[in-house]
Design a protein around this motif. Structure first.
Motif, PDB file in Angstrom:
ATOM      1  N   GLN A 230       0.829  -1.207   0.000  1.00 31.93           N
ATOM      2  CA  GLN A 230       0.000   0.000   0.000  1.00 31.93           C
ATOM      3  C   GLN A 230       0.866   1.260   0.000  1.00 31.93           C
ATOM      4  N   ILE A 231       1.949   1.234   0.751  1.00 29.65           N
ATOM      5  CA  ILE A 231       2.855   2.385   0.778  1.00 29.65           C
ATOM      6  C   ILE A 231       3.513   2.567  -0.589  1.00 29.65           C
ATOM      7  N   TYR A 232       3.914   1.466  -1.195  1.00 27.45           N
ATOM      8  CA  TYR A 232       4.509   1.529  -2.540  1.00 27.45           C
ATOM      9  C   TYR A 232       3.529   2.144  -3.533  1.00 27.45           C
ATOM     10  N   GLU A 233       2.305   1.660  -3.541  1.00 25.34           N
ATOM     11  CA  GLU A 233       1.319   2.131  -4.516  1.00 25.34           C
ATOM     12  C   GLU A 233       1.019   3.615  -4.344  1.00 25.34           C
ATOM     13  N   THR A 234       1.116   4.111  -3.119  1.00 25.47           N
ATOM     14  CA  THR A 234       0.800   5.512  -2.842  1.00 25.47           C
ATOM     15  C   THR A 234       1.949   6.452  -3.193  1.00 25.47           C
ATOM     16  N   PHE A 235       3.184   6.014  -2.986  1.00 22.69           N
ATOM     17  CA  PHE A 235       4.303   6.962  -3.039  1.00 22.69           C
ATOM     18  C   PHE A 235       5.387   6.663  -4.076  1.00 22.69           C
ATOM     19  N   HIS A 236       5.303   5.568  -4.817  1.00 22.52           N
ATOM     20  CA  HIS A 236       6.459   5.158  -5.619  1.00 22.52           C
ATOM     21  C   HIS A 236       6.811   6.125  -6.748  1.00 22.52           C
ATOM     22  N   GLU A 237       5.868   6.953  -7.180  1.00 22.87           N
ATOM     23  CA  GLU A 237       6.172   7.868  -8.280  1.00 22.87           C
ATOM     24  C   GLU A 237       7.073   9.021  -7.845  1.00 22.87           C
ATOM     25  N   ASP A 238       6.910   9.488  -6.610  1.00 25.94           N
ATOM     26  CA  ASP A 238       7.645  10.675  -6.158  1.00 25.94           C
ATOM     27  C   ASP A 238       8.695  10.384  -5.092  1.00 25.94           C
ATOM     28  N   TYR A 239       8.653   9.196  -4.498  1.00 18.96           N
ATOM     29  CA  TYR A 239       9.522   8.883  -3.366  1.00 18.96           C
ATOM     30  C   TYR A 239      10.317   7.605  -3.618  1.00 18.96           C
ATOM     31  N   ILE A 240      11.372   7.438  -2.828  1.00 16.81           N
ATOM     32  CA  ILE A 240      11.952   6.124  -2.577  1.00 16.81           C
ATOM     33  C   ILE A 240      11.931   5.929  -1.061  1.00 16.81           C
ATOM     34  N   CYS A 241      11.974   4.690  -0.624  1.00 17.56           N
ATOM     35  CA  CYS A 241      11.938   4.392   0.810  1.00 17.56           C
ATOM     36  C   CYS A 241      13.185   3.601   1.192  1.00 17.56           C
ATOM     37  N   ILE A 242      14.025   4.206   2.017  1.00 15.31           N
ATOM     38  CA  ILE A 242      15.227   3.543   2.513  1.00 15.31           C
ATOM     39  C   ILE A 242      14.896   2.823   3.813  1.00 15.31           C
ATOM     40  N   LEU A 243      15.250   1.550   3.881  1.00 18.37           N
ATOM     41  CA  LEU A 243      15.030   0.730   5.073  1.00 18.37           C
ATOM     42  C   LEU A 243      16.336   0.632   5.848  1.00 18.37           C
ATOM     43  N   LYS A 244      16.293   0.973   7.120  1.00 21.90           N
ATOM     44  CA  LYS A 244      17.491   0.882   7.970  1.00 21.90           C
ATOM     45  C   LYS A 244      17.094   0.147   9.243  1.00 21.90           C
ATOM     46  N   TRP A 245      17.285  -1.183   9.230  1.00 24.49           N
ATOM     47  CA  TRP A 245      16.925  -1.984  10.395  1.00 24.49           C
ATOM     48  C   TRP A 245      17.946  -1.774  11.500  1.00 24.49           C
ATOM     49  N   HIS A 246      17.490  -1.836  12.739  1.00 23.23           N
ATOM     50  CA  HIS A 246      18.382  -1.725  13.896  1.00 23.23           C
ATOM     51  C   HIS A 246      19.484  -2.788  13.783  1.00 23.23           C
ATOM     52  N   PRO A 247      20.731  -2.457  14.167  1.00 24.72           N
ATOM     53  CA  PRO A 247      21.827  -3.431  14.040  1.00 24.72           C
ATOM     54  C   PRO A 247      21.538  -4.786  14.674  1.00 24.72           C
ATOM     55  N   VAL A 258      15.555 -14.193  11.685  1.00 28.63           N
ATOM     56  CA  VAL A 258      14.362 -13.375  11.439  1.00 28.63           C
ATOM     57  C   VAL A 258      14.143 -13.292   9.935  1.00 28.63           C
ATOM     58  N   GLU A 259      12.914 -13.538   9.509  1.00 31.26           N
ATOM     59  CA  GLU A 259      12.584 -13.488   8.084  1.00 31.26           C
ATOM     60  C   GLU A 259      11.898 -12.168   7.767  1.00 31.26           C
ATOM     61  N   ILE A 260      12.400 -11.483   6.748  1.00 30.45           N
ATOM     62  CA  ILE A 260      11.802 -10.214   6.349  1.00 30.45           C
ATOM     63  C   ILE A 260      10.953 -10.424   5.098  1.00 30.45           C
ATOM     64  N   PRO A 261       9.986  -9.538   4.857  1.00 27.56           N
ATOM     65  CA  PRO A 261       9.136  -9.684   3.667  1.00 27.56           C
ATOM     66  C   PRO A 261       9.957  -9.594   2.383  1.00 27.56           C
ATOM     67  N   ASP A 262       9.517 -10.290   1.364  1.00 32.75           N
ATOM     68  CA  ASP A 262      10.159 -10.233   0.052  1.00 32.75           C
ATOM     69  C   ASP A 262       9.655  -8.983  -0.677  1.00 32.75           C
ATOM     70  N   LEU A 263      10.527  -7.994  -0.791  1.00 37.66           N
ATOM     71  CA  LEU A 263      10.151  -6.731  -1.427  1.00 37.66           C
ATOM     72  C   LEU A 263      10.812  -6.569  -2.792  1.00 37.66           C
ATOM     73  N   SER A 264      11.283  -7.670  -3.358  1.00 38.92           N
ATOM     74  CA  SER A 264      12.029  -7.601  -4.616  1.00 38.92           C
ATOM     75  C   SER A 264      11.200  -7.027  -5.762  1.00 38.92           C
ATOM     76  N   GLN A 265       9.877  -7.225  -5.716  1.00 37.86           N
ATOM     77  CA  GLN A 265       9.035  -6.690  -6.793  1.00 37.86           C
ATOM     78  C   GLN A 265       8.927  -5.167  -6.734  1.00 37.86           C
ATOM     79  N   TYR A 266       9.359  -4.591  -5.586  1.00 42.93           N
ATOM     80  CA  TYR A 266       9.338  -3.134  -5.432  1.00 42.93           C
ATOM     81  C   TYR A 266      10.764  -2.588  -5.316  1.00 42.93           C
ATOM     82  N   ASN A 267      11.715  -3.243  -5.968  1.00 45.18           N
ATOM     83  CA  ASN A 267      13.118  -2.915  -5.708  1.00 45.18           C
ATOM     84  C   ASN A 267      13.544  -1.547  -6.221  1.00 45.18           C
ATOM     85  N   HIS A 268      12.699  -0.880  -6.992  1.00 45.18           N
ATOM     86  CA  HIS A 268      13.013   0.494  -7.393  1.00 45.18           C
ATOM     87  C   HIS A 268      12.497   1.504  -6.368  1.00 45.18           C
TER      88      HIS A 268
END
Length: 386
Positions: A230-247, A258-268
């Protein structure tokens, strides 16, 4: 059997430390920079390291990226020697190397800590949340000094480290000095976009939450609480989202715990920068921060940009049996609070600044940070103990 082996190893460390103390003198102006949570120099440690004159101080670096990583036998002996003979030992987090250390006369063990302010309870303060912290944090007894970012939170650190409050000084945090240096910030932006030219012309959302769970070796996060599509669909045209997980969380992701979601389809749109050298550089280039109970809120204050607190588990996190906070959660808030993805999207679109809350926040948590924190910290640590 594991407990017996661990006790034997600790006993060997204690014996070596005492032998080195008997044989070797304390080396004046020898400084050991110790961290068990970073592979490369950064944060307050790096600021102090660069400030000290190489000709005047002998500087030893002893870093590893995770508490669970093992130092080899030879490296361990060398480290015990350096800790036993250093005039100054500087840390930026818990290090179990301090558990066996006997502090010598005129030796300084200084906790610079890694995050400004006083947000999540840590150290001995966590005993009030029902957690058994004694075996983990007994190394705090070796600290001779600690720095904080404002006078109002000295008591929090005194409680956390079991230290006399007179040994804790509000010098400000060295790592915040960069935010007062306009040329440094411009250089960071220029370097960032040279390495990532595709991000030019895009606004940057930085998503940097803290981890859940205790102890730190069990760090995790409930990724189901956020709708990445939902966040991708709303903002992908004007934004990018950097993920910075706690060390701590990132270490467990890397180890497969820990397994993280597969976001490869939104890799741009989604970019994982968890192994990026210093989060402060990302704060400088970002346009909006999404976090929760992370101490990154203190550094981010100096960017004068919008912040959103994604606190989906506020009652659970702050209550008894949870991590716990030093003050009421709303004392830390100088931005919007969201508990659902829909609220989060709405707050990103609004980008409100909450100026009055920002000023109150600064006075309580950051009043000693003025662009001269490295200088003030070093003068207190080194000149007053010389």
């Amino acid at each position: 059997m594991k407990k017996i082996k661990r006790k034997i190893k600790i006993l060997i460390c204690i014996i070596l430390n005492r032998i080195f103390i008997l044989i070797f003198p304390l080396q004046k102006n020898k400084v050991t920079f110790l961290s068990d949570v970073r592979k490369v120099m950064g944060g307050n440690l790096e600021c102090v390291y660069e400030y000290l004159d190489d000709c005047q101080y002998k500087k030893i670096i002893a870093l590893k990226g995770d508490h669970r990583d093992k130092r080899g036998f030879i490296k361990k002996i060398k480290l015990i020697y350096h800790l036993s003979t250093s005039h100054y030992i500087l840390l930026d987090d818990l290090s179990r190397e301090c558990n066996y250390l006997k502090v010598r006369k005129n030796q300084e063990v200084v906790q610079l800590w890694h995050g400004a302010g006083a947000f999540k309870k840590f150290g001995w303060s966590r005993s009030n949340t029902g957690e058994d912290v004694g075996p983990i944090h007994k190394g705090y007894r070796t600290y001779t000094k600690a720095i904080v970012s404002s006078d109002d939170i000295r008591s929090c650190y005194a409680e956390a480290f079991h230290m006399d409050i007179s040994k804790i000084k509000a010098t400000g945090f060295p790592r915040t000095d960069m935010f007062f240096n306009d040329q440094y910030k411009e250089n960071i932006k220029k370097s960032f976009y040279q390495r990532h030219p595709r991000y030019q012309g895009k606004k940057i959302i930085l998503f940097a939450p803290t981890y859940r769970g205790a102890p730190v070796s069990k760090a995790t996060y409930d990724f189901s609480k956020i709708d990445f599509q939902q966040i991708y669909e709303t903002f992908h045209e004007d934004y990018i989202c950097i993920l910075k997980w706690h060390p701590a969380l990132y270490n467990n992701i890397q180890r497969g715990y820990v397994e993280i979601p597969d976001l490869s389809q939104y890799n741009h749109f989604y970019k994982d920068f968890s192994n990026y050298r210093d989060i402060n550089d990302l704060l400088i280039v970002s346009d909006i921060l999404i976090t929760d109970y992370s101490s990154v809120i203190f550094d981010y204050y100096f960017t004068h940009k919008p912040i959103i607190y994604f606190a989906y588990d506020l009652d659970e996190y702050t209550g008894y049996g949870g991590r716990g906070l030093y003050f009421d959660f709303y004392d830390y808030v100088y931005g919007a609070i969201a508990t659902t993805t829909s609220q989060l999207i709405e707050d990103i679109q609004k980008r409100e600044m909450y100026d009055e809350k920002r000023q109150v926040f600064y006075q309580k948590f950051l009043s000693a940070c003025d662009g001269q924190s490295t200088k003030k910290s070093c003068e207190w640590i080194f000149k007053e103990s010389a």
